[in-house]
Structures are given as C-alpha cells and as structure tokens.
Design an enzyme around this catalytic site. Structure first.
Site, PDB file in Angstrom:
ATOM      1  N   HIS A 135      13.334   7.943  -9.103  1.00  0.00           N
ATOM      2  CA  HIS A 135      13.560   7.640  -7.684  1.00  0.00           C
ATOM      3  C   HIS A 135      12.224   7.603  -6.935  1.00  0.00           C
ATOM      4  CE1 HIS A 135      15.146   7.855  -3.568  1.00  0.00           C
ATOM      5  NE2 HIS A 135      14.267   8.814  -3.374  1.00  0.00           N
ATOM      6  N   HIS A 140       9.824   4.916  -4.247  1.00  0.00           N
ATOM      7  CA  HIS A 140       8.988   5.161  -3.056  1.00  0.00           C
ATOM      8  C   HIS A 140       7.560   4.642  -3.189  1.00  0.00           C
ATOM      9  CE1 HIS A 140      11.510   7.615  -0.422  1.00  0.00           C
ATOM     10  NE2 HIS A 140      11.974   8.237  -1.484  1.00  0.00           N
ATOM     11  N   GLU A 183      14.668   5.416   3.108  1.00  0.00           N
ATOM     12  CA  GLU A 183      15.603   5.550   1.977  1.00  0.00           C
ATOM     13  C   GLU A 183      16.597   4.390   1.881  1.00  0.00           C
ATOM     14  OE1 GLU A 183      14.267   9.272   0.208  1.00  0.00           O
ATOM     15  OE2 GLU A 183      15.183   7.408  -0.377  1.00  0.00           O
ATOM     16  N   SER A 202      16.579   2.336  -6.210  1.00  0.00           N
ATOM     17  CA  SER A 202      16.678   3.125  -7.448  1.00  0.00           C
ATOM     18  C   SER A 202      18.144   3.309  -7.857  1.00  0.00           C
ATOM     19  CB  SER A 202      16.012   4.490  -7.270  1.00  0.00           C
ATOM     20  OG  SER A 202      16.425   5.116  -6.072  1.00  0.00           O
TER      21      SER A 202
HETATM   22  N1  HBI Z   1      11.089  16.683  -0.791  1.00  0.00           N
HETATM   23  N2  HBI Z   1      10.033  16.235  -2.827  1.00  0.00           N
HETATM   24  C1  HBI Z   1      10.715  15.792  -1.737  1.00  0.00           C
HETATM   25  N3  HBI Z   1      11.019  14.484  -1.614  1.00  0.00           N
HETATM   26  C2  HBI Z   1      11.693  13.999  -0.539  1.00  0.00           C
HETATM   27  O1  HBI Z   1      11.953  12.784  -0.435  1.00  0.00           O
HETATM   28  C3  HBI Z   1      12.093  14.896   0.469  1.00  0.00           C
HETATM   29  C4  HBI Z   1      11.769  16.258   0.315  1.00  0.00           C
HETATM   30  N4  HBI Z   1      12.144  17.146   1.261  1.00  0.00           N
HETATM   31  C5  HBI Z   1      12.833  16.753   2.479  1.00  0.00           C
HETATM   32  C6  HBI Z   1      13.167  15.303   2.512  1.00  0.00           C
HETATM   33  N5  HBI Z   1      12.782  14.455   1.567  1.00  0.00           N
HETATM   34  C7  HBI Z   1      14.008  14.724   3.601  1.00  0.00           C
HETATM   35  O2  HBI Z   1      14.699  15.745   4.298  1.00  0.00           O
HETATM   36  C8  HBI Z   1      13.275  13.874   4.598  1.00  0.00           C
HETATM   37  O3  HBI Z   1      14.243  13.291   5.396  1.00  0.00           O
HETATM   38  C9  HBI Z   1      12.386  14.676   5.445  1.00  0.00           C
HETATM   39 FE    FE Z   2      13.527   9.561  -1.532  1.00  0.00          FE
END
Ligand code: HBI
Ligand code: FE
Length: 296
Positions: A135, A140, A183, A202
């Site tokens: 993913h 990303h 997303e 993904s």
């Molecule tokens: N942590 N590793 C990781 N990857 C993410 O995409 C991620 C996260 N923590 C919080 C988060 N995404 C979401 O809550 C965002 O909306 C901030």
């Molecule tokens: Fe993500």
C-alpha cells in the site's frame, strides 16, 4: 529468518480499532524478505498495473516507471530514495506500521514518508485493514515525485501538527481531508476521471468500482464539504471527491485552517453517502467520468 512486526497496542481511532506500532524508524530488512514476500509483491504489482491502465492518472503510472519499480522484487528504499531525494527532497523511512497521528504528521512535515517495512501474507492479498509495504510503496510513493503533490503532502503534515495542538475535532476534520484526497481522491484528466488516491490504486476492486460503478457519488472538490463528510474504512467509499489538478489541491489548502475548524465546529457532519444541494456531481456516462472503453 522471518522478522515479525512489533505491535505495541491497539488504539480506538476514527478508523476503528487498529494496531498502533512502535514509532521507531527501522532499516528496511531487505535481505530478510522471503521468496513468498517477493512473489506477493510481484502478484499485486502486475495485477494492479494491468487494472490501472486507463484508470490511474498519468503521473502515477509514469512515476512508478521513473522509480524503476518492477514486479521482479520488492524495491529497496535506498534506491528509491536516490531518485526521490533528487526530485523533491523527500525521504522514505521504514516503520513498523500505522503510527500515532502526531508522529505521522511530524514525518510528513519534514518530507519523510513512513513506509511499512513488511508486506502482507498471501492469504491477505485482497484485503488488509492496515497499511503494509505494498500500500505504501506502490500506492503512496509514486506521487511524491510530483513537485506540487510533494508540497501538498508536506503542507498537510504541517497542518496536522497544528491541528493536533488545536484538538480532536480539528484532527478529525483534517483526517477526512487526507482520506478523500491522498487515500481516495479522483482527478479530472483526458476528458474523464482518473485515480490518484493510494487507497484505491492498491485495491483491485475499488480501482474499478470508483470509476465504473453507478453506486458511489463523484463530487467536485470542496474543502469544507470534505472536512464535514464522514467515511468508513471497511467498505468501498460511498463518495469520491474530484480535483481538477494537484495545483487546485495545493491552492485550496494554502490558507490557515483555524477559522475553518471554528466554523466546522458549529455544523453537523455529513453522512458518507449523502448528496447535497450545491454539490458538483459527475454523472455516470456523461463522457466526463470514467476510463473510455478503449483505455482499459
Ligand atoms: N501511519 N504509518 C502510517 N501511515 C499512514 O498512512 C498513517 C499513519 N498514521 C495516521 C494516518 N495515516 C492517518 O490517520 C492520516 O489521516 C493522518
Ligand atoms: Fe495510506
């Protein structure tokens, strides 16, 4: 020898009950990936590349090629970082998995993108409740090569650090913005709609559903509308928001959000599937809305 991710605790968040991991940055244990891990990457990579022809935005597909991503093996973070650092100054850092939001925001604010170092098991091929390497890397990383989107991601991280200091409601509003753009975002391109959201690219089923199913709403980007709109994590989205360009996304989010949070605090949230007067709705079959038949 197979290393297991180190879970720390489970946390009740607005995405439901998810494991939150240690926040440590870890080296990518590339030598420890098994043949099965590389095979999982290859299967997902080839399947998604095939589905995304004519469905993903040009930048996404082109940038995967610029990184030299291929089905032959799980990419090495240090090789991707050599390309990424030169292009937009971003660095991938290995993490155990989902991070507490402030840690996540702090990484983005400093042009570090956290990438989960482990990949899903073969039995999880079609669905995983949390971000894994596929993913993060496949979904990303490609758009971080796009300068405007790279700026947006850093601005988002800075906004997140500020929202975290303001309070929980501001955080929920800002997390919705991430959800409906980074997303699950769609973009207008070549006379139709294309995908840029990582959660969609993904996912096999949602890559098709988001453009071709009559079920979901497709609504033109509106920052306040997005920040009020609730979402679910365990089904296909009921609404997708459509940007005209990454520049539009960057411009719309340039102002300070504090006044907007104050205004949103006085308004009720909006159910995920609702269409409201004033929504710029893209109709199915308007020629403005999906991969033209010949594209697929
Ligand atoms: N942590 N590793 C990781 N990857 C993410 O995409 C991620 C996260 N923590 C919080 C988060 N995404 C979401 O809550 C965002 O909306 C901030
Ligand atoms: Fe993500």
């Amino acid at each position: 020898m197979q290393i297991e991710p180190r879970r720390v605790e489970h946390q009740q968040t607005d995405k439901g009950y998810v494991p939150v991991y240690t926040t440590a940055v870890v080296e990518q244990p590339w030598a420890s990936y098994t043949r099965t891990d590389h095979q999982t990457w290859a299967t997902l990579f080839e399947r998604q590349r095939e589905i995304l022809k004519g469905r993903a935005c040009r930048e996404f597909l082109d940038n995967q090629a610029r990184f030299g991503m291929s089905p032959h093996a799980i990419p090495r973070f240090d090789e991707l970082n050599a390309v990424l650092g030169k292009a937009t100054g971003w660095t991938l850092v290995g993490v155990e998995g989902l991070l507490p939001e402030l840690d996540f925001f702090d990484h983005l604010a400093n042009r570090r993108f956290p990438v989960t170092w482990w990949i899903r098991k073969p039995e999880q091929l079609d669905y995983l409740a949390e971000p894994d390497l596929f993913h993060d890397l496949f979904g990303h990383v490609p758009l971080l090569l796009n300068p405007v989107f790279a700026d947006y991601m850093q601005a988002y991280g800075r906004g997140g650090v500020k929202a975290h200091a303001i309070g929980a409601e501001a955080l929920v509003n800002l997390t919705r913005l991430y959800w409906y753009t980074v997303e699950f975002g769609l973009i207008r391109q070549d006379g139709g709609l294309r995908i840029y959201g990582s959660g969609i690219v993904s996912s096999k089923g949602e890559s098709i559903h988001c453009l071709e199913s009559p079920a979901p709403n497709r609504i033109g980007f509106d920052l306040e509308r997005i920040m009020r709109t609730r979402y679910r994590i365990d089904t296909y989205q009921k609404t997708y928001f459509v940007i005209d360009s990454f520049e539009q996304l960057m411009e719309a989010t340039r102002p300070d959000f504090a006044p907007l949070y104050a205004q949103l605090a006085t308004q009720p949230s909006i159910p995920a599937g609702e269409v409201r007067p004033g929504d710029a709705v893209f109709q199915r079959g308007s020629g403005e809305g999906w991969a033209q038949d010949g594209d697929i």
